[in-house]
Design a protein around this motif. Structure first.
Motif, mmCIF file in Angstrom:
data_model
loop_
_atom_site.group_PDB
_atom_site.id
_atom_site.type_symbol
_atom_site.label_atom_id
_atom_site.label_comp_id
_atom_site.label_asym_id
_atom_site.label_seq_id
_atom_site.Cartn_x
_atom_site.Cartn_y
_atom_site.Cartn_z
ATOM 1 N N ARG A 38 41.664 141.931 -5.757
ATOM 2 C CA ARG A 38 40.587 141.282 -5.019
ATOM 3 C C ARG A 38 41.059 140.914 -3.609
ATOM 4 O O ARG A 38 41.957 140.094 -3.430
ATOM 5 C CB ARG A 38 40.127 140.022 -5.756
ATOM 6 C CG ARG A 38 38.826 139.422 -5.187
ATOM 7 C CD ARG A 38 38.403 138.185 -5.967
ATOM 8 N NE ARG A 38 38.392 138.403 -7.395
ATOM 9 C CZ ARG A 38 37.399 138.991 -8.066
ATOM 10 N NH1 ARG A 38 36.333 139.415 -7.416
ATOM 11 N NH2 ARG A 38 37.476 139.148 -9.380
ATOM 12 N N VAL A 39 40.455 141.532 -2.622
ATOM 13 C CA VAL A 39 40.713 141.176 -1.232
ATOM 14 C C VAL A 39 39.825 139.995 -0.876
ATOM 15 O O VAL A 39 38.619 140.001 -1.155
ATOM 16 C CB VAL A 39 40.441 142.362 -0.299
ATOM 17 C CG1 VAL A 39 40.654 141.959 1.154
ATOM 18 C CG2 VAL A 39 41.339 143.546 -0.658
ATOM 19 N N MET A 40 40.416 138.964 -0.278
ATOM 20 C CA MET A 40 39.700 137.725 0.010
ATOM 21 C C MET A 40 39.853 137.374 1.488
ATOM 22 O O MET A 40 40.650 137.995 2.199
ATOM 23 C CB MET A 40 40.250 136.596 -0.873
ATOM 24 C CG MET A 40 40.238 136.919 -2.359
ATOM 25 S SD MET A 40 41.194 135.750 -3.357
ATOM 26 C CE MET A 40 40.205 134.272 -3.167
ATOM 27 N N GLY A 41 39.103 136.370 1.929
ATOM 28 C CA GLY A 41 39.266 135.854 3.284
ATOM 29 C C GLY A 41 40.339 134.790 3.293
ATOM 30 O O GLY A 41 41.497 135.053 3.574
ATOM 31 N N ALA A 77 43.923 144.048 12.652
ATOM 32 C CA ALA A 77 45.238 144.274 12.049
ATOM 33 C C ALA A 77 45.346 143.696 10.648
ATOM 34 O O ALA A 77 45.917 144.318 9.744
ATOM 35 C CB ALA A 77 46.325 143.676 12.951
ATOM 36 N N TRP A 78 44.801 142.490 10.451
ATOM 37 C CA TRP A 78 44.960 141.856 9.136
ATOM 38 C C TRP A 78 44.097 142.542 8.090
ATOM 39 O O TRP A 78 44.482 142.618 6.915
ATOM 40 C CB TRP A 78 44.656 140.365 9.239
ATOM 41 C CG TRP A 78 45.448 139.711 10.325
ATOM 42 C CD1 TRP A 78 44.959 139.015 11.398
ATOM 43 C CD2 TRP A 78 46.875 139.735 10.489
ATOM 44 N NE1 TRP A 78 45.994 138.599 12.204
ATOM 45 C CE2 TRP A 78 47.180 139.033 11.672
ATOM 46 C CE3 TRP A 78 47.920 140.294 9.755
ATOM 47 C CZ2 TRP A 78 48.484 138.863 12.133
ATOM 48 C CZ3 TRP A 78 49.220 140.128 10.202
ATOM 49 C CH2 TRP A 78 49.489 139.413 11.383
ATOM 50 N N ASP A 79 42.940 143.056 8.479
ATOM 51 C CA ASP A 79 42.146 143.867 7.556
ATOM 52 C C ASP A 79 42.940 145.078 7.090
ATOM 53 O O ASP A 79 42.986 145.400 5.898
ATOM 54 C CB ASP A 79 40.867 144.343 8.244
ATOM 55 C CG ASP A 79 39.766 143.297 8.253
ATOM 56 O OD1 ASP A 79 39.767 142.419 7.369
ATOM 57 O OD2 ASP A 79 38.905 143.359 9.136
ATOM 58 N N ARG A 117 45.153 138.793 -6.241
ATOM 59 C CA ARG A 117 44.340 138.355 -5.115
ATOM 60 C C ARG A 117 45.114 138.535 -3.812
ATOM 61 O O ARG A 117 46.269 138.117 -3.711
ATOM 62 C CB ARG A 117 43.917 136.899 -5.298
ATOM 63 C CG ARG A 117 43.037 136.688 -6.536
ATOM 64 C CD ARG A 117 42.563 135.259 -6.676
ATOM 65 N NE ARG A 117 41.666 135.101 -7.827
ATOM 66 C CZ ARG A 117 41.041 133.982 -8.140
ATOM 67 N NH1 ARG A 117 41.221 132.885 -7.388
ATOM 68 N NH2 ARG A 117 40.242 133.932 -9.188
ATOM 69 N N VAL A 118 44.467 139.147 -2.842
ATOM 70 C CA VAL A 118 45.101 139.438 -1.554
ATOM 71 C C VAL A 118 44.259 138.808 -0.446
ATOM 72 O O VAL A 118 43.350 139.440 0.094
ATOM 73 C CB VAL A 118 45.230 140.959 -1.335
ATOM 74 C CG1 VAL A 118 45.969 141.248 -0.031
ATOM 75 C CG2 VAL A 118 45.939 141.631 -2.508
ATOM 76 N N PRO A 119 44.507 137.529 -0.092
ATOM 77 C CA PRO A 119 43.755 136.896 0.999
ATOM 78 C C PRO A 119 44.262 137.362 2.366
ATOM 79 O O PRO A 119 45.472 137.456 2.601
ATOM 80 C CB PRO A 119 44.041 135.402 0.805
ATOM 81 C CG PRO A 119 44.677 135.280 -0.551
ATOM 82 C CD PRO A 119 45.360 136.575 -0.799
ATOM 83 N N LEU A 120 43.328 137.644 3.257
ATOM 84 C CA LEU A 120 43.717 137.997 4.620
ATOM 85 C C LEU A 120 44.573 136.905 5.242
ATOM 86 O O LEU A 120 45.532 137.197 5.971
ATOM 87 C CB LEU A 120 42.466 138.202 5.484
ATOM 88 C CG LEU A 120 41.897 139.608 5.610
ATOM 89 C CD1 LEU A 120 41.340 140.093 4.274
ATOM 90 C CD2 LEU A 120 40.790 139.659 6.674
ATOM 91 N N SER A 121 44.232 135.655 4.964
ATOM 92 C CA SER A 121 44.970 134.549 5.573
ATOM 93 C C SER A 121 46.426 134.550 5.135
ATOM 94 O O SER A 121 47.325 134.253 5.936
ATOM 95 C CB SER A 121 44.314 133.218 5.213
ATOM 96 O OG SER A 121 44.255 133.040 3.803
ATOM 97 N N ASN A 162 43.120 135.753 12.583
ATOM 98 C CA ASN A 162 44.031 135.966 13.702
ATOM 99 C C ASN A 162 44.081 134.740 14.599
ATOM 100 O O ASN A 162 45.154 134.335 15.069
ATOM 101 C CB ASN A 162 43.587 137.191 14.507
ATOM 102 C CG ASN A 162 44.677 137.699 15.423
ATOM 103 O OD1 ASN A 162 45.841 137.804 15.032
ATOM 104 N ND2 ASN A 162 44.322 138.046 16.639
ATOM 105 N N ASN A 163 42.936 134.117 14.832
ATOM 106 C CA ASN A 163 42.920 132.882 15.621
ATOM 107 C C ASN A 163 43.733 131.789 14.941
ATOM 108 O O ASN A 163 44.450 131.019 15.595
ATOM 109 C CB ASN A 163 41.478 132.390 15.799
ATOM 110 C CG ASN A 163 40.660 133.304 16.679
ATOM 111 O OD1 ASN A 163 41.197 134.191 17.345
ATOM 112 N ND2 ASN A 163 39.362 133.104 16.678
ATOM 113 N N ALA A 164 43.621 131.722 13.614
ATOM 114 C CA ALA A 164 44.273 130.635 12.876
ATOM 115 C C ALA A 164 45.787 130.724 12.922
ATOM 116 O O ALA A 164 46.467 129.690 12.874
ATOM 117 C CB ALA A 164 43.799 130.640 11.422
#
Length: 398
Positions: free
Chosen positions: A118-121, A156-158, A186-190, A134-136
């Protein structure tokens, strides 16, 4: 395209970049990737860039070599069909919410060995886009001259999350082979973003220095590298990573005596120390600005190539698309019958396997193109039942 993953089938229920790219990488290595979308296309089906007929070139390229099943996911029957496909196949890539009808514990009912990636934010399940993440983590405050932040146009993070998700799928499947157990990964972008910052030393750096890294424009941190403009107005990036490259660059530009004078004045030697070249860039850059500015780009490029010095002129993406080495003569590219009707070089697998014959890139499917085939093969549904689903608007076909 290669057949390294032939025999592997994956359901992909996703949209946008990260999750679809994970499925794309699996498909390019030979897996059967079955993308399930809403009838008429998901939220990314018309995402720009688009043709004059509003066909998404973005969607067309992120979904090459996949099969397409179209369901009405707003209706219980459509959701049940997606769940059944996941259970019948045994592995799914998705960026649907962790709760709800695509929750792992719901999908694993009757299929305890299910592997869900599961790709997450954000890690808590709340939504996020690449640009927010990226801003964070601080990168927009490190680029450009400042003081305004500068966003990067590359997601890039996507892309990193998609590649990591494809790797995670195979890792979880290997564990299943060893133990028989399924799992959700689970793979969160953050987490991909901040973890990458840490892997590159960024977290340790700012905590050690107790301050942020200063903005450097186009200079490379910790190395001798920056953009310079030639006599004929070509802006080119030059970066030195080895002592030999440094020596050859200095010789090619006729700066041996000038560099020696700086070393004597400051009591340093640049021959083998990247950090010193970076620290004393205030004295070095003006010398190189003048030397590069006195040479035409063709002459400079030839001299740098002879010395093995890394350099590249700045170009537009249209320039790159017309570069024969990068595209036309590059074996990762081929042609395919694109749904948009527009013919252009299509990318296949990025990796090359010298021991295997590379296959041509495959086209993206049309929405619902494989609905009947997949429902019959995976769920053993008779033709009459599939026809009833289609007539009821629960299943879509191309």
């Amino acid at each position: 395209m290669y057949d390294l993953l032939s025999g592997l089938s994956v359901i992909e229920a996703s949209s946008f970049v990260a999750s679809p790219s994970a499925g794309l990488y699996c498909a390019q290595m030979g897996a059967e990737v079955i993308r399930v979308d809403q009838i008429g296309g998901g939220p990314d089906f018309r995402r720009w860039p688009v043709t004059g007929n509003n066909d998404s070139l973005y969607w067309e390229n992120l979904n090459r070599a996949k099969k397409s099943v179209a369901l009405d996911l707003a209706r219980p029957e459509g959701r049940e069909l997606l769940q059944a496909l996941v259970r019948a196949t045994g592995q799914v890539i998705t960026n649907f919410p962790a709760k709800g009808f695509m929750a792992h514990d719901v999908l694993a009912q009757g299929r305890p060995d299910l592997v869900t990636v599961r790709v997450m934010g954000w890690a808590d399940g709340s939504p996020a886009l690449d640009y927010m993440v990226n801003n964070a983590v601080g990168y927009p405050m490190m680029t450009g001259a400042g003081p305004e932040p500068v966003n990067h146009v590359l997601p890039a993070w996507d892309l990193l999350s998609g590649a990591y998700a494809a790797f995670a799928l195979l890792a979880a499947m290997r564990r299943r082979v060893e133990t028989g157990a399924g799992s959700e990964v689970r793979v969160p972008l953050s987490d991909v973003a901040i973890g990458t910052v840490a892997n590159l030393g960024g977290i340790a750096e700012v905590l050690y220095e107790r301050e942020n890294r200063p903005r450097l424009g186009n200079a490379v941190y910790g190395l001798f590298g920056r953009d310079f403009v030639t006599a004929d107005g070509v802006r080119t990036m030059i970066v030195v990573v080895t002592p030999r490259q440094w020596a050859n660059l200095v010789e090619a530009l006729g700066l041996t005596q000038a560099i020696a004078a700086v070393e004597a004045e400051r009591g340093v030697s640049f021959a083998k120390d990247d950090g010193l070249r970076f620290t004393h860039r205030d004295a070095l850059f003006p010398l190189f600005d003048q030397a590069v500015g006195a040479r035409k780009h063709a002459d400079l490029a030839a001299a740098l190539d002879a010395g093995g010095v890394v350099h590249s002129a700045y170009r537009t993406m249209l320039d790159a698309a017309n570069d024969r080495t990068l595209v036309a003569d590059n074996p990762i590219f081929g042609t395919a019958e694109n749904p948009s009707g527009f013919s252009y070089p299509a990318a296949g697998a990025f990796a090359t396997v010298p021991q295997l014959e590379r296959q041509a890139p495959c086209p993206a499917p049309r929405n619902g193109q494989h609905s009947e085939e997949v429902l019959a093969d995976r769920l053993s549904l008779p033709a009459g039942e599939i026809a009833r689903f289609i007539d009821a608007g629960i299943v879509g076909v191309a």
